[in-house]
Scaffold this active site. Sequence first.
Site, PDB file in Angstrom:
ATOM      1  N   VAL A 102      35.352  43.390  33.245  1.00  0.00           N
ATOM      2  CA  VAL A 102      35.973  43.454  34.565  1.00  0.00           C
ATOM      3  C   VAL A 102      35.922  42.063  35.175  1.00  0.00           C
ATOM      4  CG1 VAL A 102      35.859  44.506  36.851  1.00  0.00           C
ATOM      5  CG2 VAL A 102      35.168  45.830  34.832  1.00  0.00           C
ATOM      6  N   CYS A 103      37.014  41.669  35.853  1.00  0.00           N
ATOM      7  CA  CYS A 103      37.015  40.423  36.611  1.00  0.00           C
ATOM      8  C   CYS A 103      36.685  39.248  35.679  1.00  0.00           C
ATOM      9  CB  CYS A 103      36.030  40.552  37.766  1.00  0.00           C
ATOM     10  SG  CYS A 103      36.171  39.326  39.079  1.00  0.00           S
ATOM     11  N   THR A 104      35.813  38.345  36.103  1.00  0.00           N
ATOM     12  CA  THR A 104      35.491  37.167  35.290  1.00  0.00           C
ATOM     13  C   THR A 104      34.539  37.483  34.137  1.00  0.00           C
ATOM     14  OG1 THR A 104      33.758  36.546  36.863  1.00  0.00           O
ATOM     15  CG2 THR A 104      35.924  35.522  37.147  1.00  0.00           C
ATOM     16  N   SER A 122      41.866  38.874  34.221  1.00  0.00           N
ATOM     17  CA  SER A 122      40.682  38.462  34.951  1.00  0.00           C
ATOM     18  C   SER A 122      41.039  38.445  36.430  1.00  0.00           C
ATOM     19  CB  SER A 122      40.219  37.080  34.492  1.00  0.00           C
ATOM     20  OG  SER A 122      38.950  36.760  35.032  1.00  0.00           O
ATOM     21  N   GLY A 152      41.948  42.962  36.168  1.00  0.00           N
ATOM     22  CA  GLY A 152      41.802  42.182  37.380  1.00  0.00           C
ATOM     23  C   GLY A 152      40.407  42.201  37.955  1.00  0.00           C
TER      24      GLY A 152
END
Length: 227
Positions: A102-104, A122, A152
Amino acid sequence: MADTFKIVFIIYPRLTQLDFTGPYEVLARLPNAEVVVASKDGGTLVSELGLAFTNLHALADVDRADLICIPGGPGQTEAMLDPEFMAEVKRLGEGAKYVTAVCTGSLILGAAGLLSGKRAGSHWAYRDMLAMFGAVPVADRVVRDGNIITGGGVTAGIDIALTIAAELAGEDRAKAIQLMIEYAPAPPFNAGRPELAEPHIVAAVKERFAEFATQRQKAIASLTERV
């Protein structure tokens, strides 16, 4: 999903807690799921905003995973530069049926060599950095490429997890979980993506993230130069 399915959340200090707890809320509800939360040293660690997680497993003590999930957060840069942590990510990721983030958290997957040539997502502010690891950045909220599922930032983790739930247990089970957690987003503002938010809001957030972006770029450059 008849047999026990081992889901390992790989976390680290100064993670963004919703990157972790959002997907956890979904995936822990799957039938026959064995959920393990592990960090480099086990024990206790503290998130970006001070929420503590305790009774964590040490990554070295986790023998295997059917699925790994790695959240993002400000501490992602330090985690990515930790050779012992990254060795465990690589070991568990290479043996997993599904590799997710998830994300970074996807930047950690990239640093582990798990995204080369793969489409990946990301957080919008850092997405383009995936290309430094040979990945193909994609702006979708959920991005699937083979057994790699990313997406994202922050709240997208719930969408990612529901996508995984449908894959593992069928759409009806995923929909039931969505209903259980009453996940029906209706935000008060239409500002959740940079192309939707007002320009001055986007500029303010970019300014706030600028230092993180510089640190991440330098860290990734140092890693890729070693290869």
